[in-house]
Enzyme design. Sequence first.
Site, PDB file in Angstrom:
ATOM      1  N   ASP A 129     -13.136   7.415  22.364  1.00  0.00           N
ATOM      2  CA  ASP A 129     -11.880   8.155  23.012  1.00  0.00           C
ATOM      3  C   ASP A 129     -11.833   7.804  24.559  1.00  0.00           C
ATOM      4  O   ASP A 129     -13.001   7.726  25.362  1.00  0.00           O
ATOM      5  CB  ASP A 129     -12.376   9.758  22.875  1.00  0.00           C
ATOM      6  CG  ASP A 129     -12.501  10.127  21.573  1.00  0.00           C
ATOM      7  OD1 ASP A 129     -12.383   9.346  20.644  1.00  0.00           O
ATOM      8  OD2 ASP A 129     -12.716  11.264  21.359  1.00  0.00           O
ATOM      9  N   TRP A 153     -21.127   3.149  16.922  1.00  0.00           N
ATOM     10  CA  TRP A 153     -21.188   4.282  17.441  1.00  0.00           C
ATOM     11  C   TRP A 153     -22.660   4.684  17.630  1.00  0.00           C
ATOM     12  O   TRP A 153     -23.262   4.862  16.723  1.00  0.00           O
ATOM     13  CB  TRP A 153     -20.296   5.181  16.536  1.00  0.00           C
ATOM     14  CG  TRP A 153     -20.179   6.542  17.269  1.00  0.00           C
ATOM     15  CD1 TRP A 153     -19.064   7.244  17.959  1.00  0.00           C
ATOM     16  CD2 TRP A 153     -21.088   7.589  17.266  1.00  0.00           C
ATOM     17  NE1 TRP A 153     -19.284   8.250  18.321  1.00  0.00           N
ATOM     18  CE2 TRP A 153     -20.394   8.838  17.662  1.00  0.00           C
ATOM     19  CE3 TRP A 153     -22.627   7.998  16.618  1.00  0.00           C
ATOM     20  CZ2 TRP A 153     -21.175  10.076  18.041  1.00  0.00           C
ATOM     21  CZ3 TRP A 153     -22.832   9.182  16.634  1.00  0.00           C
ATOM     22  CH2 TRP A 153     -22.347  10.189  17.379  1.00  0.00           C
ATOM     23  N   PHE A 185     -19.797  13.904  25.220  1.00  0.00           N
ATOM     24  CA  PHE A 185     -18.787  13.811  24.269  1.00  0.00           C
ATOM     25  C   PHE A 185     -17.485  13.857  25.194  1.00  0.00           C
ATOM     26  O   PHE A 185     -17.842  13.685  26.412  1.00  0.00           O
ATOM     27  CB  PHE A 185     -18.577  14.493  23.036  1.00  0.00           C
ATOM     28  CG  PHE A 185     -19.440  14.234  21.808  1.00  0.00           C
ATOM     29  CD1 PHE A 185     -20.248  13.310  21.717  1.00  0.00           C
ATOM     30  CD2 PHE A 185     -19.086  14.990  20.587  1.00  0.00           C
ATOM     31  CE1 PHE A 185     -21.119  12.824  20.618  1.00  0.00           C
ATOM     32  CE2 PHE A 185     -19.667  14.495  19.386  1.00  0.00           C
ATOM     33  CZ  PHE A 185     -20.660  13.456  19.428  1.00  0.00           C
ATOM     34  N   ASP A 255     -14.206  18.688  23.511  1.00  0.00           N
ATOM     35  CA  ASP A 255     -13.576  18.042  24.217  1.00  0.00           C
ATOM     36  C   ASP A 255     -12.512  18.960  25.389  1.00  0.00           C
ATOM     37  O   ASP A 255     -11.473  18.947  25.044  1.00  0.00           O
ATOM     38  CB  ASP A 255     -12.293  17.483  23.091  1.00  0.00           C
ATOM     39  CG  ASP A 255     -13.071  16.653  21.998  1.00  0.00           C
ATOM     40  OD1 ASP A 255     -14.266  16.079  22.435  1.00  0.00           O
ATOM     41  OD2 ASP A 255     -12.571  16.585  20.922  1.00  0.00           O
ATOM     42  N   GLU A 299      -9.523  18.190  17.506  1.00  0.00           N
ATOM     43  CA  GLU A 299     -10.002  17.549  18.557  1.00  0.00           C
ATOM     44  C   GLU A 299      -9.077  16.845  19.532  1.00  0.00           C
ATOM     45  O   GLU A 299      -7.760  16.965  19.545  1.00  0.00           O
ATOM     46  CB  GLU A 299     -10.388  16.069  17.927  1.00  0.00           C
ATOM     47  CG  GLU A 299     -11.705  16.265  16.943  1.00  0.00           C
ATOM     48  CD  GLU A 299     -12.332  14.932  16.402  1.00  0.00           C
ATOM     49  OE1 GLU A 299     -13.570  14.851  16.616  1.00  0.00           O
ATOM     50  OE2 GLU A 299     -11.842  13.880  16.396  1.00  0.00           O
TER      51      GLU A 299
END
Length: 547
Positions: A129, A153, A185, A255, A299
């Site tokens: 992202d 990841w 994150f 997020d 998300e």
Amino acid sequence: MKPTFRFVALALLLGSHLLSAQDHSIKVTKRYLNLPVSQAENRGTMQFRVNGKLERSFKIRLASGNPDYWVFCDMGALQGQTITISYDGKADGLPKISQDDHIVGEDSMYHERNRPQYHFTTRRGWINDPNGMIFYEGEYHLFYQHNPYEREWENMSWGHAVSKDMVHWQELPTALSPDSMGTMFSGSTVIDYENTAGFNKGNTPAMVAFFTVDNPEKQVQCMAYSLDKGRTWTKYSKNPLIDSKAKWNSKDTRDPRVFWYKPSKHWVMVLNERDGHSVYTSGNLKDWQFQSHLTGFWECPDLFELPVDGNKSKTKWVMYGASASYMIGSFDGKTFKPESGKHYYTTGSIYAAQTFTNMPETDPRRIQIGWGRVSHAGMPFNGMMLLPTELQLRTTKDGIRLTSRPVKETEQLFRSIGKWSSLTEAEANAKLQSLPSPDQFRIKATIKLSHATSAGLSLFGQRILDYDMNSNLINGVFYSPEDMTSMEITADIYVDRTTVEVFIDHGAYSYSLQRKPDARAKETLNFWGNRIEVNSLEIYNAESAWK
């Protein structure tokens, strides 16, 4: 990728700097610590300590034999200090670790066979992202989810790159690394011009980052600030700001997307919680109050206002989710009220796209970059960013909808090879032979079908454009052109070494996909279909952004 002989020799000459045990002290005298990685090894945990205090901890598949590739630790902030390194995995690879002012493989970096040439990729490791995208004092900042130590990841951190034009990027040291609370994150950044949080120093406003910290128990929202244009960061001592697991009975709270809502003079945070996007407000970036919740998104929220058809007196708000679905509606600073949706304007490899904040008043564009879920075979990196695109709201036959087109800055990359009109299929295919290389190029074409069956363009047997007028499908996705009786379609096609991006009818719909050539293909690039006409054709060569 194997290390060059000069790095092997360097490791042998390091003497006391050679790492030969699972706990070893080393004085940092060089910019980088190079570490060998093998995907065949199990992960172990490596830790650096300075004066007994943990400086960093990460998981790595340290190679005991020949490495698949090398990664690096930027030690610039620790120059002259002594660090103690420990590793709980297989220790055979420790003697291969070495200090140097260069990264192993630096001489071939950006020239690797499967390195995209005009899409952003990280030097080493995994990216997903985009985070914290912001324009500040002439620089576009792109933060992103990053594993610096492997092409898969793990070790979620905030990588960081800056650009003057969104085309040529300079990668900077990792901005936010995992800590005792968890891993870093996705999130966003703002410039606190009014010093609402109290972090500013003199006339220097703080760049403030909001991010989710993830651990096995829960996800909480935190912040950090920078006073040097994002080069170094201080995490807020009273993190977390929001801990909402109990409220939602869910770990999925992440997020944060933060922006200043000018009419009410307060900050807004859009946060994905459980089954949708929540809205919080704050006056100081520290204390947040829950206001509303909208279900149906998952998300990476975004929420922004755009003029309709360029009319600044007529605007709508867009609520956005990670899968590129969106709703159009109104927003009063606390509650988003949808008026239509959910819609889509793009599909394919794109995910978790985000738009730049803090754009200057002289350039109020809403510019978006998305993560391209694309692999790069045999490379020491994985994942990429798609082209930066300008989002606009246009009135269509179906109502107000988002459109997306590459930003004007990308034009500098392309050199025209030729432009033609009114071609038969055979004539158009002959013109395609003027393309010097199939690695990276751009094609703009308008094709007209004489039948409703599929037609399009193939690259090494892969149908990168497949238009079925009978079912109104483009590469399997429903698309209805503005003129529903038209047999024409216009495509602006961007091809890089591992990816393809296609913008249909001036951005009314777009899609991205990974290049998957068919080994049996006899032709490099060709139009195909039932007696199609190519009304216009433009071919461009693409230069590398890494020169």
